[in-house]
Design an enzyme around this catalytic site. Structure first.
Site, mmCIF file in Angstrom:
data_model
loop_
_atom_site.group_PDB
_atom_site.id
_atom_site.type_symbol
_atom_site.label_atom_id
_atom_site.label_comp_id
_atom_site.label_asym_id
_atom_site.label_seq_id
_atom_site.Cartn_x
_atom_site.Cartn_y
_atom_site.Cartn_z
ATOM 1 N N CYS A 56 0.984 -1.223 0.024
ATOM 2 C CA CYS A 56 0.156 -0.017 0.088
ATOM 3 C C CYS A 56 0.803 1.212 -0.030
ATOM 4 O O CYS A 56 2.261 1.101 0.419
ATOM 5 C CB CYS A 56 -0.862 0.082 1.236
ATOM 6 N N GLU A 58 0.694 3.455 2.034
ATOM 7 C CA GLU A 58 1.243 4.102 3.262
ATOM 8 C C GLU A 58 2.419 3.459 3.716
ATOM 9 O O GLU A 58 3.173 3.948 4.592
ATOM 10 C CB GLU A 58 -0.057 3.905 4.433
ATOM 11 N N CYS A 89 -6.795 1.733 4.478
ATOM 12 C CA CYS A 89 -7.222 0.401 4.875
ATOM 13 C C CYS A 89 -6.945 0.401 6.316
ATOM 14 O O CYS A 89 -6.179 0.885 6.936
ATOM 15 C CB CYS A 89 -6.856 -0.589 4.000
HETATM 16 N N1 THU Z 1 -4.329 0.860 -1.421
HETATM 17 C C1 THU Z 1 -3.328 1.625 -0.739
HETATM 18 O O1 THU Z 1 -2.279 1.876 -1.353
HETATM 19 N N2 THU Z 1 -3.747 2.181 0.324
HETATM 20 C C2 THU Z 1 -4.948 1.948 1.137
HETATM 21 O O2 THU Z 1 -5.122 2.482 2.114
HETATM 22 C C3 THU Z 1 -6.002 1.374 0.243
HETATM 23 C C4 THU Z 1 -5.518 0.307 -0.826
HETATM 24 C C5 THU Z 1 -3.988 0.016 -2.573
HETATM 25 C C6 THU Z 1 -3.582 -1.417 -2.361
HETATM 26 C C7 THU Z 1 -3.670 -1.860 -3.887
HETATM 27 O O3 THU Z 1 -2.554 -1.586 -4.662
HETATM 28 C C8 THU Z 1 -4.921 -0.990 -4.409
HETATM 29 O O4 THU Z 1 -4.681 0.171 -3.532
HETATM 30 C C9 THU Z 1 -6.129 -1.568 -4.472
HETATM 31 O O5 THU Z 1 -6.804 -2.301 -3.529
#
Ligand code: THU
Length: 130
Positions: A56, A58, A89
């Site tokens: 992610c 973050e 998330c």
């Molecule tokens: N994703 C993030 O980078 N941060 C979050 O807080 C939520 C989801 C990304 C993970 C994945 O690469 C894409 O979003 C779809 O879930």
């Protein structure tokens, strides 16, 4: 920190979102964080052909925080492909809690939310001392 330049923080998040590597989900995410010494650190999501290994945005933010000298996050803006605020998330709320605690504030679509609101009754290092 009472004065947060949310427009600048969001602009930094949008800029780094355009460097996301998200060929599988096609859901690029960018995030920018203001550090307690005034630095701005950023991160974007980085996916993998082994889907579950994707990072992610973050995760990149927290790595950049420490790679550039550490400190505490005080304000974070995370954006989706449209540039709209995206709330992290669950796993990333825990990551952000570790590096900003309950007072860390995040940009939401209709204002600002604190980590205390986003992750009530959080588990953290204090629990390890009990
Ligand atoms: N994703 C993030 O980078 N941060 C979050 O807080 C939520 C989801 C990304 C993970 C994945 O690469 C894409 O979003 C779809 O879930």
């Amino acid at each position: 920190m009472s004065t947060v330049d949310w427009a600048a923080l969001r602009a930094a998040a949008i800029e780094v979102r355009d460097r996301a590597y998200a060929p599988y989900s096609r859901f690029p995410v960018g995030v920018a964080g203001l550090v307690d010494d005034g630095r701005v650190v950023v991160g974007c999501n980085v996916e993998n052909a082994s889907y579950g290994l994707g990072l992610c945005a973050e995760c990149g933010l927290v790595s950049a925080l420490h790679a550039s000298g550490g400190g505490r996050l005080v304000a974070v803006s995370c954006v989706d492909r449209t540039g709209a605020p995206l709330l992290p998330c669950g796993r990333c709320r825990q990551l952000l809690w570790e590096h900003g605690g309950p007072e860390l504030v995040l940009e939401a679509s209709d204002g600002v939310l604190s980590m205390a609101e986003l992750l009530p009754a959080a588990f953290d290092a204090r629990d390890l001392d009990r």
